[in-house]
Enzyme design. Sequence first.
Site, PDB file in Angstrom:
ATOM      1  N   ASN A 116       0.720  -1.340  -0.122  1.00 23.80           N
ATOM      2  CA  ASN A 116      -0.006   0.118   0.144  1.00 23.80           C
ATOM      3  C   ASN A 116       0.763   1.192   0.149  1.00 23.80           C
ATOM      4  O   ASN A 116       2.052   1.126   0.086  1.00 23.80           O
ATOM      5  CB  ASN A 116      -0.948   0.062   1.297  1.00 23.80           C
ATOM      6  CG  ASN A 116      -0.003  -0.204   2.598  1.00 23.80           C
ATOM      7  OD1 ASN A 116       0.436   1.068   2.887  1.00 23.80           O
ATOM      8  ND2 ASN A 116      -0.315  -1.146   3.183  1.00 23.80           N
TER       9      ASN A 116
ATOM     10  N   LYS B 132     -13.441   0.748  16.004  1.00 25.03           N
ATOM     11  CA  LYS B 132     -12.183   0.050  15.877  1.00 25.03           C
ATOM     12  C   LYS B 132     -11.483   0.060  17.267  1.00 25.03           C
ATOM     13  O   LYS B 132     -11.151  -1.097  17.806  1.00 25.03           O
ATOM     14  CB  LYS B 132     -11.229   0.842  14.943  1.00 25.03           C
ATOM     15  CG  LYS B 132     -10.992  -0.503  13.763  1.00 25.03           C
ATOM     16  CD  LYS B 132      -9.961   0.502  12.925  1.00 25.03           C
ATOM     17  CE  LYS B 132     -10.360   0.049  11.485  1.00 25.03           C
ATOM     18  NZ  LYS B 132      -9.283   0.715  10.483  1.00 25.03           N
TER      19      LYS B 132
HETATM   20  O1  PMT Z   1       3.112   6.181   6.331  1.00 29.99           O
HETATM   21  P1  PMT Z   1       2.567   7.350   5.967  1.00 29.99           P
HETATM   22  O2  PMT Z   1       2.400   7.707   4.550  1.00 29.99           O
HETATM   23  O3  PMT Z   1       2.985   8.631   6.924  1.00 29.99           O
HETATM   24  O4  PMT Z   1       0.998   7.343   6.065  1.00 29.99           O
HETATM   25  C1  PMT Z   1       0.442   6.857   7.637  1.00 29.99           C
HETATM   26  C2  PMT Z   1      -0.630   6.025   7.908  1.00 29.99           C
HETATM   27  C3  PMT Z   1      -2.117   6.679   6.942  1.00 29.99           C
HETATM   28  C4  PMT Z   1      -0.449   4.683   7.268  1.00 29.99           C
HETATM   29  C5  PMT Z   1      -1.050   5.997   9.199  1.00 29.99           C
HETATM   30  O5  PMT Z   1      -1.405   7.166   9.692  1.00 29.99           O
HETATM   31  C6  PMT Z   1      -2.272   5.051   9.641  1.00 29.99           C
HETATM   32  O6  PMT Z   1      -3.316   5.365   9.596  1.00 29.99           O
HETATM   33  N1  PMT Z   1      -2.211   3.576   9.763  1.00 29.99           N
HETATM   34  C7  PMT Z   1      -2.958   2.888  10.160  1.00 29.99           C
HETATM   35  C8  PMT Z   1      -3.515   2.459   8.758  1.00 29.99           C
HETATM   36  C9  PMT Z   1      -4.976   1.506   8.950  1.00 29.99           C
HETATM   37  O7  PMT Z   1      -5.846   1.840   8.380  1.00 29.99           O
HETATM   38  O8  PMT Z   1      -4.745   0.395   9.576  1.00 29.99           O
HETATM   39  P2  PMT Z   1      -5.847  -0.508   9.806  1.00 29.99           P
HETATM   40  O9  PMT Z   1      -7.572  -0.042   9.935  1.00 29.99           O
HETATM   41  O10 PMT Z   1      -5.767  -1.725   8.805  1.00 29.99           O
HETATM   42  O11 PMT Z   1      -5.516  -1.292  11.379  1.00 29.99           O
HETATM   43  C10 PMT Z   1      -5.943  -0.683  12.314  1.00 29.99           C
HETATM   44  C11 PMT Z   1      -4.734  -0.802  13.493  1.00 29.99           C
HETATM   45  O12 PMT Z   1      -4.650  -2.185  13.467  1.00 29.99           O
HETATM   46  C12 PMT Z   1      -3.552  -0.017  12.975  1.00 29.99           C
HETATM   47  O13 PMT Z   1      -3.127   0.548  14.261  1.00 29.99           O
HETATM   48  C13 PMT Z   1      -2.886  -1.305  12.348  1.00 29.99           C
HETATM   49  O14 PMT Z   1      -1.285  -0.862  12.458  1.00 29.99           O
HETATM   50  C14 PMT Z   1      -3.106  -2.306  13.287  1.00 29.99           C
HETATM   51  N2  PMT Z   1      -3.140  -3.604  12.375  1.00 29.99           N
HETATM   52  C15 PMT Z   1      -3.878  -3.942  11.181  1.00 29.99           C
HETATM   53  C16 PMT Z   1      -3.898  -5.012  10.687  1.00 29.99           C
HETATM   54  C17 PMT Z   1      -2.993  -6.080  11.284  1.00 29.99           C
HETATM   55  N3  PMT Z   1      -2.922  -7.236  10.475  1.00 29.99           N
HETATM   56  N4  PMT Z   1      -2.142  -5.982  12.127  1.00 29.99           N
HETATM   57  C18 PMT Z   1      -2.112  -4.621  12.721  1.00 29.99           C
HETATM   58  O15 PMT Z   1      -1.474  -4.501  13.745  1.00 29.99           O
END
Ligand code: PMT
Length: 401
Positions: A209, A337
């Site tokens: 991504n 979440k």
């Molecule tokens: O890196 P940049 O270009 O600066 O961009 C920053 C960002 C947009 C990536 C950052 O600010 C951000 O929002 N990161 C989380 C992205 C996201 O939407 O994550 P998620 O909704 O898939 O997951 C929620 C949380 O669970 C996050 O804290 C993620 O790290 C964690 N997660 C998710 C999936 C997974 N398999 N393991 C995890 O630990």
Amino acid sequence: MELAEKRIALGVTGGIAAYKSAELVRLFVKQGASARVAMTRAATHFITPTTFQTLSGKRVFTDLWDNTVDNGLTHISFSREADALVVAPASANFIAKVANGIADDLLSTLTLARDCPLLLAPAMNRQMWKNPATRRNIATLRADGVTILGPADGEQACGEIGEGRMIEPEEILEDVVAFFQPKHLAGKKALITAGPTFEMIDPVRGITNLSSGKMGFAIARAARESGAEVTLISGPVNQPTPRGVSRIDVTTALEMRSAVLRQASGQDIFIAVAAVADYRPEAATAHKVKKDASAPPTINLVQNPDILADVVALPDPPFCVGFAAESQNLAEYAEKKRRAKKIPLIVGNLIQDGFGGDENTLVLFDEHGQTPLGPAPKIRLARKIMERIAILLKEKNHATY
Ligand code: PMT
């Protein structure tokens, strides 16, 4: 501007690295600080006062006995008007003098007479740095509350290789900026994930991504500036490691999970900033997938483990912070979440704001409600997040979420 309105007194001693201090003055001024320079006589053999005067816009002091100074007390007034005295480069001789309270020229005298914090960036030959006398002097200075910046390891002006080089002006700047940040997380250990993951399809292709790692690296830097011992686990990104942060590089979600679980014990804080791929190809092929005109290939996906959920489920979990990037309904989805993941704090951002840029707009969701932050540079937002974490950590009731 990282040093807006800060007044820096810069001491320059005699060493070849003195020429780099001109760049340091430029960087201080660019970040909004005023810089006043005092040089030892030896320093003037390497670079002229005129260079510093031009860059700082201020008179440069070199002589304790300068009778053009109104009251003749330059050594007293110099540090009274400063928020910090930075000496870069600091020679072995100068370090020895300061450690022993010797004041025999302008710079050593004003250092002894200072009433502001002292930061030294040593620069010397590797044997001088290793010499037991220098080791003793550095230990004495540290015990006296002096901050030592560096030195670095590498090739030296004398052609030898080893520890003793002055750290680069950009690194001194980063350390000075960090020095001025409040130490909300002193004594804490923080584990942080950043960047994307890359899930292999074949040896040259994968699912990933647009996360650049900027937000996660800013969080790591801000945590370190706040006094925490920081471990950063990063997916494939092109970002420099923040100073003082220990970094582990991974590629896939499974590798990130293993690294996180290996490091999780003893951590006080876990901040999951990484955009982890929710799915990975069931099996990466050993050879490049060939183009087949008759039918496109099918890739079977399997779900990746949720790293954050695995950390939350540990018997004695750290204080866990999640990030949520949403394309709509940020408040509703992020708070949902946070509750689903049973974490005390989640940082919401809109996808169009968060990925890739230097700035972001965030909303913090915790049990007290919502706190909007920004738009602002990611490092400023990261510092605000550290403040919030420190407050919530003090409340110490995260076990009830
Ligand atoms: O890196 P940049 O270009 O600066 O961009 C920053 C960002 C947009 C990536 C950052 O600010 C951000 O929002 N990161 C989380 C992205 C996201 O939407 O994550 P998620 O909704 O898939 O997951 C929620 C949380 O669970 C996050 O804290 C993620 O790290 C964690 N997660 C998710 C999936 C997974 N398999 N393991 C995890 O630990």
